[in-house]
Design an enzyme around this catalytic site. Sequence first.
Site, PDB file in Angstrom:
ATOM      1  CD  GLN A 100       9.729  44.589 -16.931  1.00 47.42           C
ATOM      2  OE1 GLN A 100       9.123  44.878 -17.960  1.00 47.42           O
ATOM      3  NE2 GLN A 100       9.476  45.156 -15.765  1.00 47.42           N
ATOM      4  CE1 TYR A 181       0.772  42.922 -20.272  1.00 45.77           C
ATOM      5  CE2 TYR A 181       2.264  44.063 -18.775  1.00 45.77           C
ATOM      6  CZ  TYR A 181       1.417  44.079 -19.873  1.00 45.77           C
ATOM      7  OH  TYR A 181       1.209  45.243 -20.571  1.00 45.77           O
TER       8      TYR A 181
END
Length: 358
Positions: A100, A181
């Site tokens: 990821q 994020y």
Amino acid sequence: MSTDLLFSPTRIGAIDVANRVAMAPLTRSRADMDGVQTPLAVEYYRQRASAGLIITEATNISRQGRGYAYTPGIYTDAHVAAWAPVTKAVHDAGGKIVVQLWHVGRMSHVSMQADGAAPVAPSALQAGGNVFTEAGFEAPSMPRALETDEIAGIIEDYRNAARKAKEAGFDGVEVHAANGYLLEQFLRDSTNQRQDCYGGSIENRARLTLEVVEAVAEVWGADRVGLRLSPLSTAIGDTALDSTPMETHEYLIRRLGEMGLAYLHVVEGQLHGDNGAFDIKALRAAFNGKYIANNGYDRQRAIEATTSGHADMVAFGKPFIGNPDLVERLRGNAPLLEAPATSYFGGGAAGYTELAAA
């Protein structure tokens, strides 16, 4: 037969998986401060290789992208050398693993940045909550807004991380566009007050995510690239929702579907709460591709999700911490061990790899 479907093989993009149980990304904070994984990570991921697909812990694409101490990176040769034994161990055990790709944006602290620089974000809006630094939990630092001409460099960081991931032997990558994020900060109008081509309209706010995915897909092929979203999550950074979450995410997901990605991975509601009033089915239909469901699923809900066609795979997070053999435990409807929260972040083998015998 309905139970069997969860444990049957399928194909996610170009990735053949042995079952439909995915291991969700789990930050464990066991790397060193340069983001280099220790040998403990090899055993940790090997123990969990029976998952149909392992999605690694969020992994920094650059020094600038770091927000939490002891989290791994995938942007240097040293990172590649540390991850390569992990992917080999998973493959030798018959598993599949994608990394990821992560840039935290404003969810960082000056102590985590090179030369004590301010974190970067779409706009100079300070996040709430805390980040984990070497000194412990601290409030995120005030970020500075990225200049328009800096954004190409961010995209190049994603492209470099994608190349390094291929060198390390991963089966693909997942772009982290969730949980407050950087990419989600650009997507939501609550955190994006820009006036340039990356702000304002839904099309502009989605632009960076789409450009990042295009760059990563140039390295891997779109059918080995997934993307994670969390349309209703506010927990990290006390991040307010977008003003039109359904319209914003439908646009983005429709565009992603046109790109032929391997999968869409969605946190269906609040990160640690209920699903909320949001049309997940419409979101899934807009993507028109493979779909990984995530958010507090248990065995029965996972069986129902795969049997009904709602999900192609179901991601489990915390249960994998205390149950490396989770797939077999789910298959046999065996009791699950609940790992102590004190061992989640940081430390050594205790609570990380030594639970394998529990």
